[in-house]
Design a protein around this motif. Structure first.
Motif, mmCIF file in Angstrom:
data_model
loop_
_atom_site.group_PDB
_atom_site.id
_atom_site.type_symbol
_atom_site.label_atom_id
_atom_site.label_comp_id
_atom_site.label_asym_id
_atom_site.label_seq_id
_atom_site.Cartn_x
_atom_site.Cartn_y
_atom_site.Cartn_z
ATOM 1 N N ALA A 196 39.719 49.998 48.039
ATOM 2 C CA ALA A 196 39.251 50.200 46.650
ATOM 3 C C ALA A 196 38.275 49.244 46.103
ATOM 4 N N ILE A 197 38.218 47.951 46.756
ATOM 5 C CA ILE A 197 37.131 47.169 46.135
ATOM 6 C C ILE A 197 35.865 47.466 46.894
ATOM 7 N N ARG A 198 36.013 48.118 48.145
ATOM 8 C CA ARG A 198 34.684 48.473 48.794
ATOM 9 C C ARG A 198 33.882 49.629 47.900
ATOM 10 N N ILE A 199 34.655 50.328 47.224
ATOM 11 C CA ILE A 199 34.151 51.479 46.530
ATOM 12 C C ILE A 199 33.806 51.135 45.171
ATOM 13 N N ILE A 200 34.651 50.048 44.585
ATOM 14 C CA ILE A 200 34.171 49.600 43.342
ATOM 15 C C ILE A 200 33.056 48.564 43.379
ATOM 16 N N LYS A 201 32.918 47.915 44.527
ATOM 17 C CA LYS A 201 31.867 47.033 44.640
ATOM 18 C C LYS A 201 32.057 45.749 43.804
ATOM 19 N N GLU A 202 33.067 45.216 43.612
ATOM 20 C CA GLU A 202 33.690 43.920 42.818
ATOM 21 C C GLU A 202 33.690 42.823 43.672
ATOM 22 N N LEU B 39 42.303 50.332 40.385
ATOM 23 C CA LEU B 39 41.796 48.900 40.301
ATOM 24 C C LEU B 39 40.646 48.770 39.393
ATOM 25 N N GLN B 40 40.025 50.051 39.304
ATOM 26 C CA GLN B 40 38.770 50.163 38.436
ATOM 27 C C GLN B 40 39.170 50.210 37.126
ATOM 28 N N LYS B 41 40.251 50.924 36.879
ATOM 29 C CA LYS B 41 40.744 50.739 35.233
ATOM 30 C C LYS B 41 41.167 49.405 35.089
ATOM 31 N N VAL B 42 41.528 48.619 35.868
ATOM 32 C CA VAL B 42 42.068 47.232 35.619
ATOM 33 C C VAL B 42 40.841 46.434 34.983
ATOM 34 N N LEU B 43 39.803 46.529 36.063
ATOM 35 C CA LEU B 43 38.507 45.823 35.700
ATOM 36 C C LEU B 43 37.872 46.106 34.679
ATOM 37 N N GLN B 44 37.932 47.550 34.068
ATOM 38 C CA GLN B 44 37.428 47.812 32.643
ATOM 39 C C GLN B 44 38.167 47.091 31.722
ATOM 40 N N ALA B 45 39.611 47.185 31.837
ATOM 41 C CA ALA B 45 40.566 46.567 30.947
ATOM 42 C C ALA B 45 40.207 45.155 30.633
ATOM 43 N N GLY C 210 49.114 28.771 41.868
ATOM 44 C CA GLY C 210 49.523 28.345 40.452
ATOM 45 C C GLY C 210 49.691 29.550 39.401
ATOM 46 N N HIS C 211 49.484 30.779 39.981
ATOM 47 C CA HIS C 211 49.814 31.962 38.821
ATOM 48 C C HIS C 211 50.885 32.293 38.916
ATOM 49 N N THR C 212 51.706 32.257 37.789
ATOM 50 C CA THR C 212 53.100 32.627 37.776
ATOM 51 C C THR C 212 53.199 33.962 36.707
ATOM 52 N N ARG C 213 52.144 34.229 35.920
ATOM 53 C CA ARG C 213 51.987 35.298 35.053
ATOM 54 C C ARG C 213 50.996 36.296 35.530
ATOM 55 N N VAL C 214 51.616 37.057 36.318
ATOM 56 C CA VAL C 214 50.861 38.073 37.138
ATOM 57 C C VAL C 214 51.168 39.729 36.828
ATOM 58 N N ILE C 215 50.195 40.222 36.351
ATOM 59 C CA ILE C 215 50.540 41.980 36.094
ATOM 60 C C ILE C 215 50.417 42.416 37.406
ATOM 61 N N PHE C 216 51.547 43.395 37.567
ATOM 62 C CA PHE C 216 51.753 44.144 38.859
ATOM 63 C C PHE C 216 51.465 45.576 38.249
ATOM 64 N N VAL C 217 50.102 46.340 38.949
ATOM 65 C CA VAL C 217 49.737 47.692 38.367
ATOM 66 C C VAL C 217 50.062 48.671 39.584
#
Length: 298
Positions: free
Chosen positions: A242-248, A216-222, A147-154
């Motif tokens: 990337a998730i493995r490094i950031i550990k989110e 991805l890390q900048k995205v999470l910080q934002a 149901g997500h239609t408003r998605v940011i593509f970075v």
């Protein structure tokens, strides 16, 4: 059968390995090719190291070894140094478009080149890598199914693989009769913080974010800066490495088949070394898969 591959990572401009190391190599195997890491960040990204390691192991299984170098410059000197090594095949990891003339010169000299990651628009270049357009469709379909239609593509920049992903991303929206809002496409190579602030200030709504690579890390910080929780307020999808490094733990992972890509590149290298498959262009692309926060494949 158990095999091993020892990977080395000197610059092309560095001194040769110690004689002890050289004798060890000569005694157990033969140098059949070279894997060039092209890009300023490549040697900090596990995605590429996993590909290189798998390629090295595949080559070792056939009695050779693969030398890994980081291409530090883009001049003619690099061509000369590569040619002077008298190698059979060159695997080029993540080649930039600016080095296409170097690749073409090496190919004209008779050296087969296998590109991993980018095609560079060259019909004669051997390619092993991901189907980036398919990844874009996969990610968009995942968001839309929830149901997500408003998605940011970075995207990190406007390179070939991000543009292909974006194309696939938009096509998945179009297949559902929807249109991806271009204001939700952010290129992170310049002023990413200002771009995020602009979205918030203009009150442009979004409920999901896809960010490939270490951006991805900048995205999470934002998201944290504006008080958005993951996944309650915003569903975040990113590359597994990337998730493995950031550990989110709350991000959804895009799993890329690095081991399969590297193994295929190494096996195809050895086929070319043996003189098999001449006259045909190698073109092998692999799909990714999505794993949610609970470890399930949708």
């Amino acid at each position: 059968r158990t095999t091993s591959a020892r990977l080395v990572r000197p610059s092309l401009n560095s001194s040769p390995p110690p004689q002890v190391g050289r004798k060890w190599y000569d005694s157990v195997s033969r140098l059949v090719g070279i894997a060039v890491g092209d890009g300023r960040h490549i040697f900090f990204d596990p995605f590429y190291w996993e590909i290189m390691a798998a390629a090295g192991i595949a080559v070792a299984a056939s009695g050779g070894y693969l030398k890994i170098v980081n291409l530090s410059s883009k001049g003619k000197a690099d061509v000369r140094q590569i040619e002077d090594m008298s190698l059979n095949v060159l695997i080029w990891i993540n080649p930039e478009r600016t080095v296409l003339p170097i690749i073409l010169e090496l190919m004209q000299s008779g050296m087969p080149v296998i590109s991993v990651g980018r095609r560079l628009g060259c019909d004669h270049l051997h390619y092993v890598g991901l189907d980036y357009k398919s990844i874009g469709r996969l990610v968009a379909d995942y968001f839309l199914s929830r149901g997500h239609t408003r998605v940011i593509f970075v995207a990190h920049n406007r390179s070939e693989w991000y543009e292909l992903q974006l194309d696939g991303f938009k096509s998945a929206f179009a297949a559902k009769g929807l249109r991806h809002d271009n204001r939700l496409t952010l290129y992170g190579d310049k002023d990413i913080d200002a771009k995020w602030s602009g979205l918030i200030e203009r009150r442009i709504s979004f409920t999901g974010v896809y960010a490939d690579g270490l951006f991805l890390q900048k995205v999470l910080q934002a998201l944290e800066a504006v008080g958005m929780r993951i996944p309650e307020d915003c569903l975040v999808v990113g590359a597994e490495h990337a998730i493995r490094i950031i550990k989110e733990p709350n991000c959804v992972k895009v799993i890329k088949p690095t081991e399969r890509i590297g193994r295929t590149a190494g096996e195809e290298m050895m086929r070319l070394v043996r003189g098999e498959g001449k006259g045909g262009r190698i073109s092998k692309m692999y799909d990714a898969e999505i794993i949610d926060q609970k470890g399930n494949t949708p």
